[in-house]
Design a protein around this motif. Sequence first.
Motif, PDB file in Angstrom:
ATOM      1  N   ARG A  63     -18.083  15.250  -3.619  1.00 24.65           N
ATOM      2  CA  ARG A  63     -18.449  14.368  -4.732  1.00 24.65           C
ATOM      3  C   ARG A  63     -18.988  13.049  -4.191  1.00 24.65           C
ATOM      4  O   ARG A  63     -18.537  12.562  -3.159  1.00 24.65           O
ATOM      5  CB  ARG A  63     -17.219  14.061  -5.590  1.00 24.65           C
ATOM      6  CG  ARG A  63     -16.606  15.241  -6.311  1.00 24.65           C
ATOM      7  CD  ARG A  63     -17.319  15.465  -7.636  1.00 24.65           C
ATOM      8  NE  ARG A  63     -16.735  16.498  -8.423  1.00 24.65           N
ATOM      9  CZ  ARG A  63     -15.830  16.298  -9.386  1.00 24.65           C
ATOM     10  NH1 ARG A  63     -15.379  15.107  -9.633  1.00 24.65           N
ATOM     11  NH2 ARG A  63     -15.383  17.311 -10.072  1.00 24.65           N
ATOM     12  N   ASP A  67     -18.988   9.142  -8.497  1.00 17.98           N
ATOM     13  CA  ASP A  67     -18.517  10.165  -9.438  1.00 17.98           C
ATOM     14  C   ASP A  67     -17.040   9.932  -9.713  1.00 17.98           C
ATOM     15  O   ASP A  67     -16.192  10.186  -8.861  1.00 17.98           O
ATOM     16  CB  ASP A  67     -18.745  11.558  -8.846  1.00 17.98           C
ATOM     17  CG  ASP A  67     -18.502  12.674  -9.854  1.00 17.98           C
ATOM     18  OD1 ASP A  67     -17.855  12.424 -10.900  1.00 17.98           O
ATOM     19  OD2 ASP A  67     -18.942  13.796  -9.588  1.00 17.98           O
ATOM     20  N   GLU A 113     -23.831  18.158 -11.910  1.00 21.44           N
ATOM     21  CA  GLU A 113     -24.135  16.732 -11.929  1.00 21.44           C
ATOM     22  C   GLU A 113     -24.821  16.315 -13.228  1.00 21.44           C
ATOM     23  O   GLU A 113     -25.199  15.165 -13.382  1.00 21.44           O
ATOM     24  CB  GLU A 113     -25.007  16.369 -10.722  1.00 21.44           C
ATOM     25  CG  GLU A 113     -24.267  16.583  -9.418  1.00 21.44           C
ATOM     26  CD  GLU A 113     -25.156  16.415  -8.194  1.00 21.44           C
ATOM     27  OE1 GLU A 113     -26.399  16.489  -8.330  1.00 21.44           O
ATOM     28  OE2 GLU A 113     -24.605  16.232  -7.107  1.00 21.44           O
ATOM     29  N   ASP A 120     -17.752  22.138 -12.767  1.00 18.64           N
ATOM     30  CA  ASP A 120     -17.920  22.622 -11.405  1.00 18.64           C
ATOM     31  C   ASP A 120     -17.332  24.027 -11.304  1.00 18.64           C
ATOM     32  O   ASP A 120     -16.386  24.363 -12.025  1.00 18.64           O
ATOM     33  CB  ASP A 120     -17.193  21.708 -10.421  1.00 18.64           C
ATOM     34  CG  ASP A 120     -17.786  20.307 -10.364  1.00 18.64           C
ATOM     35  OD1 ASP A 120     -18.761  20.024 -11.080  1.00 18.64           O
ATOM     36  OD2 ASP A 120     -17.255  19.490  -9.590  1.00 18.64           O
TER      37      ASP A 120
END
Length: 140
Positions: A63, A67, A113, A120
Amino acid sequence: MPHIKTGLIACILLGITAGTSVAASNMVLSGEYTFYTDEMSLEMIGQNICMFPDTQSGKQLPRSKSDERDLWFCFSDFQQARKVLDIPATPPKQGCGYSGKLTVEVADYRINEQQNDDFDVARLVKVISHDKPEVIECQP
């Protein structure tokens, strides 16, 4: 005409890969998994088994520093994950799903993203250890 085709193919490929990045290597992660079976959760997340890595192993997730989302992902192959984690095929009679502690090896970690409802995902390579699934109590 070939330039238009090439441009169109490039746009399609960019659209498919935009907003997704992949971890370069396998990771061993520890934490907790959840599988919700209540109607609202199934509508929001679908039939997915998701993992919440603990703070230490979560540092491996690829990440960016900016984030700030919670660290969690879902396994890309639901049936395989359900089977190897010994999660019953039917919902609990009293409860809204199953959870437990686990340590697993994952690969092909894909980061969403985009600013959307996707999450994810990672491929479950191997279960190193896991607790017997516990029933998740329903929230009022």
